[in-house]
Design a protein around this motif. Structure first.
Motif, short mmCIF file in Angstrom:
data_model
loop_
_atom_site.label_atom_id
_atom_site.label_comp_id
_atom_site.label_asym_id
_atom_site.label_seq_id
_atom_site.Cartn_x
_atom_site.Cartn_y
_atom_site.Cartn_z
N SER A 25 0.83 -1.20 0.00
CA SER A 25 0.00 0.00 0.00
C SER A 25 0.86 1.25 0.00
O SER A 25 2.04 1.21 0.37
CB SER A 25 -0.95 0.01 1.20
OG SER A 25 -0.24 0.01 2.43
N GLU A 26 0.26 2.36 -0.41
CA GLU A 26 0.99 3.62 -0.58
C GLU A 26 0.56 4.65 0.45
O GLU A 26 -0.47 4.50 1.12
CB GLU A 26 0.76 4.15 -1.99
CG GLU A 26 1.11 3.16 -3.10
CD GLU A 26 2.54 2.64 -3.05
OE1 GLU A 26 3.45 3.44 -2.75
OE2 GLU A 26 2.73 1.44 -3.31
N ALA A 27 1.33 5.72 0.53
CA ALA A 27 1.14 6.73 1.57
C ALA A 27 -0.24 7.38 1.52
O ALA A 27 -0.81 7.70 2.56
CB ALA A 27 2.22 7.80 1.47
N ASP A 28 -0.77 7.58 0.32
CA ASP A 28 -2.06 8.28 0.23
C ASP A 28 -3.22 7.42 0.68
O ASP A 28 -4.30 7.92 0.99
CB ASP A 28 -2.30 8.81 -1.19
CG ASP A 28 -2.31 7.71 -2.24
OD1 ASP A 28 -1.93 6.57 -1.93
OD2 ASP A 28 -2.71 8.00 -3.38
N ASN A 29 -3.02 6.09 0.74
CA ASN A 29 -4.04 5.18 1.25
C ASN A 29 -3.36 3.90 1.72
O ASN A 29 -3.17 2.97 0.94
CB ASN A 29 -5.09 4.87 0.19
CG ASN A 29 -6.19 3.95 0.72
OD1 ASN A 29 -6.27 3.69 1.92
ND2 ASN A 29 -7.02 3.44 -0.17
N LEU A 30 -3.02 3.86 3.00
CA LEU A 30 -2.31 2.70 3.53
C LEU A 30 -3.19 1.46 3.66
O LEU A 30 -2.70 0.36 3.88
CB LEU A 30 -1.71 3.04 4.90
CG LEU A 30 -0.54 4.02 4.91
CD1 LEU A 30 -0.14 4.35 6.35
CD2 LEU A 30 0.65 3.44 4.15
N LYS A 31 -4.50 1.65 3.57
CA LYS A 31 -5.46 0.54 3.65
C LYS A 31 -5.42 -0.13 5.02
O LYS A 31 -5.50 -1.35 5.14
CB LYS A 31 -5.21 -0.49 2.54
CG LYS A 31 -5.27 0.09 1.14
CD LYS A 31 -4.94 -0.95 0.08
CE LYS A 31 -4.93 -0.34 -1.30
NZ LYS A 31 -4.52 -1.34 -2.35
N LEU A 32 -5.31 0.69 6.05
CA LEU A 32 -5.28 0.20 7.42
C LEU A 32 -6.66 0.37 8.06
O LEU A 32 -7.23 1.46 8.04
CB LEU A 32 -4.25 0.96 8.25
CG LEU A 32 -2.80 0.93 7.75
CD1 LEU A 32 -1.93 1.82 8.64
CD2 LEU A 32 -2.26 -0.49 7.70
N ALA A 33 -7.18 -0.70 8.63
CA ALA A 33 -8.43 -0.60 9.36
C ALA A 33 -8.23 0.24 10.62
O ALA A 33 -7.19 0.17 11.27
CB ALA A 33 -8.93 -1.99 9.73
N GLU A 34 -9.22 1.06 10.94
CA GLU A 34 -9.09 1.92 12.10
C GLU A 34 -9.31 1.16 13.41
O GLU A 34 -10.02 0.17 13.45
CB GLU A 34 -10.09 3.09 12.00
CG GLU A 34 -9.80 4.03 10.84
CD GLU A 34 -10.69 5.25 10.82
OE1 GLU A 34 -11.40 5.49 11.82
OE2 GLU A 34 -10.68 5.98 9.81
#
Length: 229
Positions: free
Chosen positions: A102-111
């Protein structure tokens, strides 16, 4: 804060790993580091900018079947880490590790998911841009903060730089001033709760590139544990 003898250091299984990993253990002291971070069985852990997954494999052993590890890297890391990752993750050998590209603009990490996040030798890379590289702290760290549970921990290890140098040497020497790191992260919703001298090396005067042969994997590194406020 002084570092006390860890309980985990004698119990973490370091066997059945690659020769390269085993050789690194002497200088990286991973069992002591993981114990310092307080990782325990059943935890959810983010290994951010995980490279070839050295820590991900060990964390997978600590958290066990009831826990999980997210091994995150951006595409720019693939040229350095892809071969190592293919070997490490082959045949689903680390069943509780999820590989996240994943990239910095959207790490795709669940909150509100992780008990802790590991950021080992990667924070300095968030303070410079280069061709094919743009992974800034301003984009990344707010997402990491949101991904941590309330009271979640952030472990930061990096190559220390000259006193009061701030981010001057992040690109040229791959070093970052520990005092800057503390101040920066405490502006981003984290609180420093303890430090360790575990990876200090007084023979490193902070003036050399971290990749020179005499310092390779033996730099003076600060070890800091932060908590999400």
């Amino acid at each position: 804060m002084a570092f006390s003898a860890p309980l985990l250091a004698g119990s973490l299984d370091l066997t059945a790993r690659s020769d390269e990993d085993t050789q690194q253990d002497v200088n990286l002291k991973p069992a002591q580091v993981i114990d310092f971070a307080g990782v325990k069985e059943g935890d959810q852990v983010l290994d951010l900018l995980a490279g070839g997954g050295y820590y991900s494999e060990l964390l997978s052993r600590v958290v066990g079947d009831k826990g999980a590890v997210t091994l995150q890297i951006p595409k720019a890391y693939l040229k350095y880490a892809e071969e190592s990752l293919e070997i490490r993750l082959a045949n689903n050998r680390l069943k509780n590790v999820t590989y996240l590209l994943s990239e910095a603009d959207n790490l795709k990490l669940a909150e509100n998911t992780y008990d802790s996040a590991f950021l080992v030798l990667g924070f300095h890379d968030m303070f410079f841009q280069d061709k094919g590289w743009n992974f800034t702290a301003d984009e990344v760290m707010p997402q990491v903060l949101k991904s941590l549970k309330s009271g979640g921990k952030l472990l930061v290890i990096d190559h220390d730089a000259a006193e009061k140098s701030g981010i001057r040497d992040v690109k040229s020497l791959h070093r970052i001033d520990s005092a800057f790191v503390k101040a920066d992260l405490e502006k981003r919703g984290f609180k420093l709760i303890k430090t360790s001298k575990l990876l200090e090396n007084s023979a490193d005067d902070h003036s050399k590139l971290v990749f020179v042969p005499e310092l390779r994997r033996q730099t003076d590194r600060f070890v800091m544990l932060f908590e999400k406020i």
